[in-house]
Design an enzyme around this catalytic site. Structure first.
Site: not given
Length: 225
Positions: A88, A205, A207
């Site tokens: 990011c 992202h 994750e």
């Protein structure tokens, strides 16, 4: 076998816990052992085998906190020699400069960070295109304008056009279009993944992106630039 150390850079900004948990989940599926550490130690960064640079919030704050942390020299040294993944704002920090607060960045990949200018634009269904982009969107493998996928090693086994989770108002504009290895459409095409030598970064992202995010982290752990 001695585990490889993956250092998540803790300079006071970023989604550290979620990034570390996702990396550990990805590592558990590999045969080679990995140790994932969240660290604010310059020595650990120098000794680590791989680095992940998260980023969240405003660019001026991220760069200021990184400088205040005292980690900048160790990060720059590691970025010259080791696999590094920017996430990011962490990806945006790899470039030269950001329009957000007129902020100088790390200068590891030539290019600029631009703000979305989408006033008055609409989605095909007629709804207004909002800034920030927030939610799931597709990532196509290769630079903006590419007619065919360009399979960077970190895309191994990941279907072209997979969906990832985004939250951002600014986007990367590399000086060399070949450094764009992923692209996404939001009011027009933009670079959503960058790579140069041992550096890789995503605007989205991993994750927060379920299985395809874990697959990307898994490929990073195996990557030999």
């Amino acid at each position: 076998m001695k585990p490889q150390t993956v250092a998540v850079v803790d300079y006071g900004m970023g989604n550290l816990r979620s990034v570390a948990q996702a990396l550990r989940a990805a590592a558990r599926t590999l045969e080679a052992p990995f140790e994932v550490v969240v660290t604010d130690s310059a020595q650990v960064l120098r000794e680590a085998d791989r680095l992940v640079l998260p980023g969240q919030g405003a660019m001026p704050d991220c760069m200021a906190e990184l400088e205040r942390s005292g980690l900048l020299p160790a990060l720059q040294h590691a970025a010259a020699h080791k696999p590094l993944f920017g996430v990011c704002v962490g990806m945006q920090m790899l470039l030269d400069h950001s329009e957000e607060g007129d902020t100088p960045c790390l200068g590891l990949i030539p290019g600029q960070v631009r703000r979305f200018r989408l006033d008055g634009q609409k989605h095909p269904d007629g709804s207004r295109i909002k800034v920030p982009q927030m939610g799931w969107n597709q990532v196509w493998q290769g630079p903006v304008g590419a007619a065919q996928p360009h399979p960077h090693p970190l895309w191994h086994g990941i279907p072209d056009g997979s969906h990832y989770y985004f939250v951002h108002s600014f986007y990367a504009q590399p000086a060399d279009p070949a450094h764009g290895v992923g692209r996404t459409d939001y009011g027009g095409p933009f670079v959503s993944a960058l790579a140069r030598d041992n550096l890789f970064g995503t605007q989205f992202h991993p994750e927060k992106s379920a299985d395809q995010g874990l697959a990307l982290y898994r490929n990073f752990l195996r990557w030999v630039p």
